[in-house]
Design a protein around this motif. Sequence first.
Motif, PDB file in Angstrom:
ATOM      1  N   ALA A 261       0.829  -1.207   0.000  1.00  0.00           N
ATOM      2  CA  ALA A 261       0.000   0.000   0.000  1.00  0.00           C
ATOM      3  C   ALA A 261       0.865   1.261   0.000  1.00  0.00           C
ATOM      4  N   VAL A 262       1.935   1.241   0.795  1.00  0.00           N
ATOM      5  CA  VAL A 262       2.827   2.411   0.858  1.00  0.00           C
ATOM      6  C   VAL A 262       3.553   2.589  -0.471  1.00  0.00           C
ATOM      7  N   ILE A 263       4.044   1.487  -1.044  1.00  0.00           N
ATOM      8  CA  ILE A 263       4.770   1.571  -2.320  1.00  0.00           C
ATOM      9  C   ILE A 263       3.853   2.078  -3.425  1.00  0.00           C
ATOM     10  N   LEU A 264       2.626   1.570  -3.478  1.00  0.00           N
ATOM     11  CA  LEU A 264       1.693   2.026  -4.504  1.00  0.00           C
ATOM     12  C   LEU A 264       1.359   3.500  -4.328  1.00  0.00           C
ATOM     13  N   ALA A 265       1.266   3.963  -3.077  1.00  0.00           N
ATOM     14  CA  ALA A 265       1.021   5.390  -2.841  1.00  0.00           C
ATOM     15  C   ALA A 265       2.188   6.229  -3.349  1.00  0.00           C
ATOM     16  N   GLU A 266       3.426   5.761  -3.125  1.00  0.00           N
ATOM     17  CA  GLU A 266       4.598   6.487  -3.618  1.00  0.00           C
ATOM     18  C   GLU A 266       4.610   6.523  -5.148  1.00  0.00           C
ATOM     19  N   LEU A 267       4.306   5.400  -5.774  1.00  0.00           N
ATOM     20  CA  LEU A 267       4.292   5.356  -7.235  1.00  0.00           C
ATOM     21  C   LEU A 267       3.199   6.249  -7.802  1.00  0.00           C
ATOM     22  N   THR A 268       2.044   6.277  -7.150  1.00  0.00           N
ATOM     23  CA  THR A 268       0.958   7.138  -7.622  1.00  0.00           C
ATOM     24  C   THR A 268       1.345   8.605  -7.535  1.00  0.00           C
ATOM     25  N   ALA A 269       1.958   8.991  -6.414  1.00  0.00           N
ATOM     26  CA  ALA A 269       2.398  10.383  -6.266  1.00  0.00           C
ATOM     27  C   ALA A 269       3.463  10.732  -7.306  1.00  0.00           C
ATOM     28  N   GLY A 332      12.521  16.207 -22.228  1.00  0.00           N
ATOM     29  CA  GLY A 332      11.261  15.650 -22.710  1.00  0.00           C
ATOM     30  C   GLY A 332      11.329  14.129 -22.829  1.00  0.00           C
ATOM     31  N   ARG A 333      12.454  13.622 -23.354  1.00  0.00           N
ATOM     32  CA  ARG A 333      12.609  12.163 -23.466  1.00  0.00           C
ATOM     33  C   ARG A 333      12.702  11.514 -22.088  1.00  0.00           C
ATOM     34  N   ARG A 334      13.377  12.176 -21.144  1.00  0.00           N
ATOM     35  CA  ARG A 334      13.460  11.626 -19.786  1.00  0.00           C
ATOM     36  C   ARG A 334      12.087  11.553 -19.137  1.00  0.00           C
ATOM     37  N   LEU A 335      11.256  12.557 -19.384  1.00  0.00           N
ATOM     38  CA  LEU A 335       9.893  12.521 -18.850  1.00  0.00           C
ATOM     39  C   LEU A 335       9.125  11.326 -19.402  1.00  0.00           C
ATOM     40  N   GLU A 336       9.207  11.119 -20.721  1.00  0.00           N
ATOM     41  CA  GLU A 336       8.497  10.002 -21.325  1.00  0.00           C
ATOM     42  C   GLU A 336       9.041   8.674 -20.817  1.00  0.00           C
ATOM     43  N   ASP A 337      10.367   8.564 -20.707  1.00  0.00           N
ATOM     44  CA  ASP A 337      10.975   7.319 -20.238  1.00  0.00           C
ATOM     45  C   ASP A 337      10.591   7.042 -18.789  1.00  0.00           C
ATOM     46  N   LEU A 338      10.633   8.082 -17.939  1.00  0.00           N
ATOM     47  CA  LEU A 338      10.276   7.902 -16.530  1.00  0.00           C
ATOM     48  C   LEU A 338       8.803   7.514 -16.390  1.00  0.00           C
ATOM     49  N   SER A 339       7.955   8.102 -17.216  1.00  0.00           N
ATOM     50  CA  SER A 339       6.534   7.753 -17.169  1.00  0.00           C
ATOM     51  C   SER A 339       6.332   6.284 -17.516  1.00  0.00           C
ATOM     52  N   ARG A 340       7.016   5.795 -18.554  1.00  0.00           N
ATOM     53  CA  ARG A 340       6.887   4.378 -18.924  1.00  0.00           C
ATOM     54  C   ARG A 340       7.426   3.467 -17.833  1.00  0.00           C
ATOM     55  N   ARG A 341       8.552   3.821 -17.218  1.00  0.00           N
ATOM     56  CA  ARG A 341       9.126   2.990 -16.163  1.00  0.00           C
ATOM     57  C   ARG A 341       8.220   2.937 -14.946  1.00  0.00           C
ATOM     58  N   ILE A 342       7.621   4.065 -14.597  1.00  0.00           N
ATOM     59  CA  ILE A 342       6.679   4.070 -13.466  1.00  0.00           C
ATOM     60  C   ILE A 342       5.496   3.164 -13.763  1.00  0.00           C
ATOM     61  N   ASP A 343       5.011   3.193 -14.999  1.00  0.00           N
ATOM     62  CA  ASP A 343       3.906   2.306 -15.376  1.00  0.00           C
ATOM     63  C   ASP A 343       4.302   0.845 -15.229  1.00  0.00           C
ATOM     64  N   ARG A 344       5.529   0.505 -15.661  1.00  0.00           N
ATOM     65  CA  ARG A 344       5.959  -0.896 -15.560  1.00  0.00           C
ATOM     66  C   ARG A 344       6.094  -1.332 -14.099  1.00  0.00           C
ATOM     67  N   VAL A 345       6.700  -0.482 -13.267  1.00  0.00           N
ATOM     68  CA  VAL A 345       6.845  -0.837 -11.844  1.00  0.00           C
ATOM     69  C   VAL A 345       5.475  -0.921 -11.188  1.00  0.00           C
ATOM     70  N   SER A 346       4.567  -0.027 -11.560  1.00  0.00           N
ATOM     71  CA  SER A 346       3.210  -0.086 -11.012  1.00  0.00           C
ATOM     72  C   SER A 346       2.531  -1.388 -11.403  1.00  0.00           C
ATOM     73  N   ASP A 347       2.738  -1.839 -12.640  1.00  0.00           N
ATOM     74  CA  ASP A 347       2.179  -3.130 -13.061  1.00  0.00           C
ATOM     75  C   ASP A 347       2.761  -4.268 -12.227  1.00  0.00           C
TER      76      ASP A 347
END
Length: 463
Positions: A261-269, A332-347
């Motif tokens: 729950a804590v990890i998911l809250a951090e990833l969401t933020a 801009g590329r770092r933003l897109e890459d970080l967004s994709r990585r957060i999605d993968r870790v969230s999955d």
Amino acid sequence: MTDLTQTVTNQPGFELHPLRASLYDELHSRPFQQIQAPARVTHLAVLCPESERARQFRHLQALCELFGAPVPAQDSSCFQQDFGDLRVRRETHMEFVAYTFIHLGAVDAAIPAADAPFALTALALLPPGWLDQLHGAVVGAFHVAFEYSELEGKQLLPQAKRNFEGMRLIGSSPQQGDAHIWTSFRLHSDGFGRFLVYNRGMSPSQLGRLMQRLLEIETYRLLMLLGMPLARSIAPELSVMDAGLADITRRLAGNADLDEAVILAELTAMAARVEDFRAQSTFRFSATRAYHELVLKRLDELNEDEVSGHLTLTEFITRRVTPAVRTCETVGRRLEDLSRRIDRVSDMMRTRVELSIQGQNRALLASMDRRSRIQLMMQHTVEGLSVAAISYYSVGLLKHIITAVYDAGVPLNKDLAVGVSVPLVLGTVWFVTRRIHKHFHELAREERSAEARRGSAKQAEKK
């Protein structure tokens, strides 16, 4: 002549697209001007949101009223009008409005000294106070002075240096030496940038096109660099989030005992923060790339040659602004890459949580199964007691019936009749109870089969 007039004015019989005329007019909406040297030009680029466009247009209408000139009824992409010795040109773009003020009079007579081309500008011809009430934030403000000279670049250099307050100059000779351009790409004591153009052989039309290219180069250069401060402010935040995401990934890879729950809250933020940065920067970084391409295109159109060892406009601008554009693109590329990585870790975290929930469900189902078996054994015990109780009361009822029949004069042995009825009643009660029990078991099996069929249908729909 009559036939030609009829050919031009007669409309064809087929249907015309309603935008046909505007599509033709679009090519001529921003025509090049004709400039005679000497001339004085001042250009302003004003950032103006859509909500301020109406106020700014009313401000332009007020200028026409102050000069006693015809007032435009509606706004347009390009407005141009002469007010005596002053020409005003206003162009509307996606995020800014450009004003160009041109002194059309005899500037040589008005300037105190022939070598002071920036002593008198076109702004002096505006009504007092009108410019102070201009709506929007001015991002570009510079003067362009046009002079006529037949001297070579090296001979013009001492004269040009006197007009830039001792600043280092950038210069070039465009169009095979037909003109010389000098600038510093800095703000001067009056708060404006400066371009000094010596015309050596250009026609008024060529000089007008050269002026338009210089105005666009400087305006787009400044607008292009608006993305740089934003990129610099976002980059440190991205580094912090990148480190935090890497730490979460390491803990997941190590199969550590985590609080999901804590990890998911951090990833969401973290995901919300990244989306906020993307919302702030997507348009700005896209505009930076577009302006950069326009600047390079206009610089290429200048067709510059080097003058006396000085950097040309193309060399200076590409050397200084290309790294800034690359920085914006990198962020801009770092933003897109970080967004994709957060999605993968969230999955991954959601999969971990789902597996944990499935394990809990299996344990719960096993516990429910054990309780069901206990309840079933208790039910069998109760059923046996129920058979005995029902049989006892049934035999009691039969005893009353047998007694009544005996008292009515029917010859029979009451005790024998009651004794014979006991096994018959027990068998009958047991048989009826088992039939009811079997009926409920069949209903339960049918319900489970129906649920299994519904589950299979849902899975087939998903596939």
